[in-house]
Design an enzyme around this catalytic site. Sequence first.
Site, PDB file in Angstrom:
ATOM      1  N   ASP A 233      15.776  21.332  -3.498  1.00 18.48           N
ATOM      2  CA  ASP A 233      15.112  20.062  -3.769  1.00 18.48           C
ATOM      3  C   ASP A 233      13.620  20.306  -3.471  1.00 18.48           C
ATOM      4  O   ASP A 233      13.256  21.351  -2.910  1.00 18.48           O
ATOM      5  CB  ASP A 233      15.702  18.927  -2.913  1.00 18.48           C
TER       6      ASP A 233
HETATM    7  C1  BGC Z   1      14.745  14.231  -5.443  1.00 16.04           C
HETATM    8  C2  BGC Z   1      15.564  14.914  -6.516  1.00 16.04           C
HETATM    9  C3  BGC Z   1      14.756  15.021  -7.780  1.00 16.04           C
HETATM   10  C4  BGC Z   1      13.471  15.769  -7.472  1.00 16.04           C
HETATM   11  C5  BGC Z   1      12.584  15.922  -8.680  1.00 16.04           C
HETATM   12  C6  BGC Z   1      13.390  14.883  -5.264  1.00 16.04           C
HETATM   13  O1  BGC Z   1      12.598  14.132  -4.413  1.00 16.04           O
HETATM   14  O2  BGC Z   1      15.454  14.232  -4.228  1.00 16.04           O
HETATM   15  O3  BGC Z   1      16.741  14.190  -6.764  1.00 16.04           O
HETATM   16  O4  BGC Z   1      15.503  15.676  -8.766  1.00 16.04           O
HETATM   17  O5  BGC Z   1      12.753  15.031  -6.494  1.00 16.04           O
HETATM   18  O6  BGC Z   1      12.103  14.705  -9.095  1.00 16.04           O
END
Ligand code: BGC
Length: 750
Positions: A233
Site C-alpha cells: 500500500d
Molecule cells: C489505499 C489503497 C489505495 C491506494 C492508492 C491507499 O491509501 O489504502 O486502498 O489503493 O491508496 O490510491
Amino acid sequence: MSTFRSAAQEIVKELSVSEKAKLLSQIVWETTDIEKIHPSLRGFLLADGPAGIRRLKEYFDEDIYNTKPSTCYPSPSTFASSWDRDLIFALGEHMGLEARQEGVDTMLAPAVNIRRSPLGGRNFEYYSEDPYLTGELATEFIKGIQKEGVGACLKHFAANNQETRRMNINAEIDEETLHEIYLAAFEKPVKEGKPRMIMAAYNQINGEHCASNEKLLDFLRKEWNYEGVVVTDCYAAHDLAKGIRHGLTLQMPGEKEERIIAQIRELLDKGEITEEELDQAVVRNVEFALEAADNRIGQCSYDREAHHCFAGKIAEESMVLLKNDQHLLPLEKTAKILVTGELAVRPRFQGGGSSHVNPWKLEIPLEEIRKQSARADYLQGYKTSAGEKENQRLLSEVLAAAENYDAVVVFAGLPDLTESEGYDRITLELPKEQNRLIGELVKKNGNVCVVLSNGSVVEMPWRNQIPAILEAYLGGEAGASAAARILFGEVNPSGKLTETFPLAQKDHPSYLYFPGDRKRVVYGEGKFVGYRHYTALDKPAAFPFGHGLSYTEFVYESGGALFDREKNCVRMTLENTGSRKGKEIVQVYVQRKTEGESPMPRKLAGFTKIELEPGECRKVQIPLSEKNFYCYKKEIHGWKLQAGEYEIMIGSSVSDIRLRESVFISGETEKAERDHTLGDLIRIEGMYEKLEKAFTGHEVSLGFLKMTQDEDPLKAVSMGSLMTFETLKRTDPTLTDSEIEKILLDMNGK
Ligand code: BGC
C-alpha cells in the site's frame, strides 16, 4: 506458472542491477519508462476501483478527486448485500470494460477486509463481517474483471480493519482468529480468483508490518502458492529486504530512480538480499508487465447509459428492507406523499478516499420519486450544515404539514465526510437533527418510511416507532431510481444485511478493544466477530446478519433429510406463498456442538438467491463450504475437521432459522494424551471401555475411572473426572511412564 514466466526469466537475465532495481519501484499510477529498460516491456497503468474506475486526469494530480467521470457503482457494502454471485461477476465485467476503455491494466480492487467494528471508516468499501460471504463474492468480482483482460488487485492483505493509526498500528491477533476470520476472507479470492496483484496492508500483524511480515508473506507464497505481484500500500514498504526475501515484489508509489538503485545495491552488498531473491521479485513484475501488455485487448467503447442502468440494477438487488409493518410499503402511486430530508435533493451515494468516483450521471432521489408519483411534495426537514435555529424552523414546517399526507418518506443518513478512508467513525449515531425529525414526525403521521443512506451500521433510536425502514446504503449514481422503484413496488426488495446492526455501539463485540492504544490493537473478541458473538450469547441485535424483508412471503420446508454428507449440500423446498414475484436468500449455517468446552461460533457455510413466482414452490440444493466444518488449531498450525455432532441450520437470517438438523460428522477423533482429564477422555466414544481394559492390573487407576460414574458429583467430577495420567501416576505405583505410553498407544489405535 503463467506462459510469460519463462519469457520474463529470459528478460531478467539481460538486466543490470540498476535496471532490476527500477523495476521494483516503478509506479505511481503509470509506469513511466519501463520500455526503456527492455524493448519487450510496455508500461502499465493502475487505477483504484472498488466502486468504479478512479482514473486521475493527471497522474500526479494533488486533488485526488479530480478524476475522469466514470460509472459510480454502489459501494461494496451495498452490492455485497445482494448476496448474488452472478451479479457481482457481471459487475466485475462491467468495470473491466470501463478499465479497458481507459487503458487501465489493473484495478486496485476488491478490498476484502472484515468489518470488525461498525466504526471502521472504510467499512463501506468492504464486503461483510463474515469471511465466507466476503470470499465468495470477491472471487466473482475478480473473475469478472479479469475475464475482460484487466487485472484485479486484492487488498489489503491483511487485517487492515481500522483506519485509526493504520500505518503503524500493531494488530495483535491470535493465530486461530487470524486464520478463521481475517485470512479466510482472502483464501478463495487468492486461490480461485487468481488476482494478478495483491496489495500488502499498512498495519502490522503481531509485530511485523504486512509488507515485510515473514509469516504472512510465506503463508501467501508457500501455503497458497500465490505467484503474482505483491505490491505495498502507499509508502508501506518498511523493511524492503525482508519483504523481498519473503515475496514482496513492488513498492507503491515509486521512489526516485537513484534512491531505489542505491538502496538495492546496499542491500545486495550487505547480503541482506541475494541476487536470486532480487531476480525472483523482478521476474514476477516483468511477467506481470508482459501479461498486462498481452491482455490489452484494445480500447473498447462501452454503452455509458447501459452501465448506468446496470448500476441501478445492482442497487435495487442490494437495498435491504429492514422493516415494513402493516405493509406500509410499497406505496400507492396515487397516494399523497411528503418527501423530506436534505439527502432527498443532495444524495449521499458513495464513501470518501481512494474509492471515490466522479459519477457519470448522478440521479436525485426526489426527482426519481416524482417519476413514480405525481403527488409527491417536498420539505427539507433538516440541514446538516445549519444551526439549531434553522433546523428547528425546518422541523416545524414538516410537522405542520405532516398530517395532510398519506405517508411521509424521510431521507436520512450519514453526512459525506463521516465515512472515509483515513479515519474511523466515532459514533454510530445519525446527526441529531435527523433523529429529532424522525422521532417527532411519527407522532404526527404514523405512516413514516425512513430511507437510509450510509455505508455501514447506524443506530436507530426510533426504530420501534417507525413502520418502514429501507436501508438503501450507498447506492452509487443510479441508487435513487432503484430506491424509488422499491418504494413504489416496481421492484420487490431482496437484499440482506452482510453485517449485524447492534442495538447500541456498546453492544458490539469489538467495543472494548477498538481502536486500541497508540501502538497496538488487541483483537480481544477473538473469533466471535459480528454475528458469531450475538448468536453465541443469544444477544438481541437491532437487525441481525442476513436479515432483509420482501413484499412477499417464503415458506421453508424440509421434505426429508436436509444434509447430504456425500455431496456436501443441503436440500429443501422453498415456496413463495405471497402474491408477488420475489427473491429469497436462503442461508445455511453450521455449528459444532461442544460438551464441556467453550462454545464454537456459528458459521455461514452456504447461501443461494432464488426467484419465485407467486405460489411457486421449488426444490433448492445448496452446496456447502467444506472448510466451514473445519476449525483452525494452533497446536497443529492448520485446519482440522473434528468428529462430532454438528448442527445444520437453514434460515432467512442468522437468527431466523427455519429448519435444523443434527448430524454426526466423522473426522478426526480426539487423540488421548497424557495430560487429558479422565472426564474428557471418556467423552470420546468407546474410550471408557478401552480405559477399563487398559487399567486391568492398575487397581487404583481403575478405582478413579469408576469414580467418574459415581452418583455423587463431588466424587464423579472433582475426584474422578479431573484426574489425568500424570496425577494418577502419583497415587498408583503400578502406572509407570512406560505403562502410560503403552496405554496411550493402544487407545489411539496404534
Ligand atoms: C489505499 C489503497 C489505495 C491506494 C492508492 C491507499 O491509501 O489504502 O486502498 O489503493 O491508496 O490510491
